[in-house]
Design an enzyme around this catalytic site. Structure first.
Site, short mmCIF file in Angstrom:
data_model
loop_
_atom_site.label_atom_id
_atom_site.label_comp_id
_atom_site.label_asym_id
_atom_site.label_seq_id
_atom_site.Cartn_x
_atom_site.Cartn_y
_atom_site.Cartn_z
N THR A 185 0.83 -1.19 0.00
CA THR A 185 0.00 0.00 0.00
C THR A 185 0.87 1.24 0.00
OG1 THR A 185 -1.63 1.28 1.22
CG2 THR A 185 -0.20 -0.15 2.52
N GLU A 330 -5.49 -3.28 2.70
CA GLU A 330 -5.50 -4.00 3.97
C GLU A 330 -6.78 -4.79 4.21
OE1 GLU A 330 -2.83 -0.33 4.63
OE2 GLU A 330 -4.62 -0.85 3.49
N LYS A 438 -4.73 11.99 1.93
CA LYS A 438 -6.17 12.07 1.66
C LYS A 438 -6.46 11.34 0.35
CE LYS A 438 -7.07 16.41 4.10
NZ LYS A 438 -8.01 15.85 5.07
N TRP A 443 -9.37 2.49 -2.71
CA TRP A 443 -8.77 1.16 -2.75
C TRP A 443 -7.38 1.33 -3.31
CZ3 TRP A 443 -12.91 -2.64 -5.11
CH2 TRP A 443 -13.88 -2.88 -4.14
#
Length: 445
Positions: A185, A330, A438, A443
């Protein structure tokens, strides 16, 4: 007292075996980089996946728990990798080609990838990464002409890798907890963080995707997988489609609105997934009135908030259902989906679209709560704002080789999204916490 039931593990190998046993005639269709179409059956894919699993062991020396990376578009070879790598015990690690050179190289080095499969169309980009990843031992080229020139060392063509390998593979000894896939991520501050998906989490997530309250995909559907395979394992669609025998269409690099519309009509596609910008472009093309997509019935949209006007436009202008969803790397990523329920029938049309524009309700297997700044759990009143925390069958419990304060003492994952839950459990995201980039409930991978 334990139940007297067989121990039949929830593993990816069973999805592959089931798909081949029950739906061998179903198809996987790829739009190749040169514009041609490649089409073969589930059974063809199965046999080549067996060959690939053997080649990973025999020719590349891959061992259980080794990370094998991919740097490719959505195509049939990439799908074979999704199943073959876990089948022989490795961990499939799709790389996000939209990250910076430094981020990609950091991720490869952090994951300790031994092999990278690279699409030939992406060589100019990846050749900038390779000098920063000296521990990669082999590079396998997808869709590359035999005389291609590259600065990558130790290269081999994909078809040469498969050549001569047996179509019978001895699966690695795995359990439900064995890792099958890995994505990083980029949504948090600092270095990208790795999320390891297990057999069990991936299996259950794929089953949940097929529930009527989720995508509702069935065996008679043809599904266009627009979401890249490097985005949270294509949102789980390569596994959920094989579970129920849906034909899969892989668009390759052809992601502009005209190409998507053409693919929908060429292959009579009924369902697709994608981020808002994709669907806004498709809607604009359809509004011109020059083309239509009569076979298409439903789209799943996530990545950021999809405007209410777009949900209404697709439904009223083209009778296409929009399913608004939320999740993140996650959460595998399915967390919530927005569909109307029977008791909403008496709402006004505008109120119904307001509800469909929320991120929706939690799926079976996921639990969500809102925690206010003082640490109390907020009521489900649609007004009290707090950080969204989540736990469930396919939610991360820790990052790979990285510390994080994103986990609470009682085991919940702090998403960084801020919002509300109403009395029916519909979640509405309003912001992001200050310590995270932000992204509007994106996703991300």
């Amino acid at each position: 007292m334990n139940g007297l039931m067989m121990n039949y593990p929830l593993t990816i190998n069973y999805i592959l075996e089931y798909g081949n046993r029950v739906f061998p005639h179903k198809h996987i269709i790829t739009k190749q980089p040169d514009g041609s179409t490649h089409k073969y059956s589930y059974n063809d894919m199965y046999k080549r996946t067996m060959q690939l699993g053997n080649a990973l062991k025999n020719k590349l020396g891959i061992c259980p728990e080794d990370r094998v990376a991919t740097f490719a578009w959505n195509n049939y070879q990439h799908l074979e990798l999704y199943y073959a790598i876990p089948a022989m015990g490795g961990i499939c690690h799709p790389l996000n080609l939209r990250l910076s050179i430094d981020q990609i190289s950091f991720i490869i080095n952090h994951a300790e990838d031994r092999v990278v499969f690279v699409d030939a169309t992406l060589l100019p980009l990846f050749q900038q990464v390779a000098p920063k990843t000296p521990n990669v031992e082999h590079y396998i080229l997808l869709n590359a002409p035999k005389d291609i020139k590259t600065t990558l060392p130790n290269t081999m063509h994909y078809e040469d890798l498969l050549a001569g390998e047996s179509e019978v593979l001895e699966y690695a000894e795995t359990t439900e907890d064995t890792a099958v896939g890995m994505c990083y991520t980029s949504g948090t501050t600092g270095d990208p963080k790795g999320v390891l998906y297990s057999n069990r989490s991936t299996y259950l997530h794929a089953m949940a995707l097929n529930m009527p309250t989720a995508t509702g995909i069935g065996t008679n559907d043809t599904v266009l997988l627009i979401v890249p395979q490097f985005h949270v394992m294509a949102w789980g669609f390569p596994y959920s489609c094989m579970m129920i025998g849906a034909d899969m269409v892989m668009p390759g690099p052809h992601l502009n609105p005209a190409a998507i519309i053409k693919a929908i009509n060429d292959e009579q596609i009924t369902v697709a997934n994608g981020v808002p910008t994709i669907w806004q472009g498709v809607y604009a093309e359809l509004k011109k009135g020059e083309v239509a997509i009569p076979s298409f019935r439903s789209l799943l949209v996530g990545g950021s908030a999809f405007p209410k006007s777009m949900i209404k436009g697709f439904e009223e202008d083209f009778q296409i259902e929009t399913v608004h969803a939320w999740g993140m790397t996650e959460t595998s990523p399915l967390g919530t989906l927005s569909r109307l329920q029977k008791h909403h029938e008496n709402l006004s049309t505008d109120e119904k679209y307001d509800l469909l524009a929320t991120q929706g309700v939690e799926m079976l297997g996921v639990e969500i709560r809102i925690v206010t700044e003082d640490g109390t759990v907020a009521p489900r009143d649609g007004k009290t704002v707090g950080e969204i925390e989540v736990q469930g069958n396919w939610v991360v419990s820790a990052y790979y080789k990285a510390e994080s304060d994103n986990f609470t003492n009682d085991g919940w994952f702090k998403t960084g999204d801020v919002g509300t839950l109403d009395v029916d459990g519909y979640m509405n995201i309003t912001d992001r916490t200050k310590d995270l980039i932000k992204s509007g409930g994106e996703w991300i991978s």
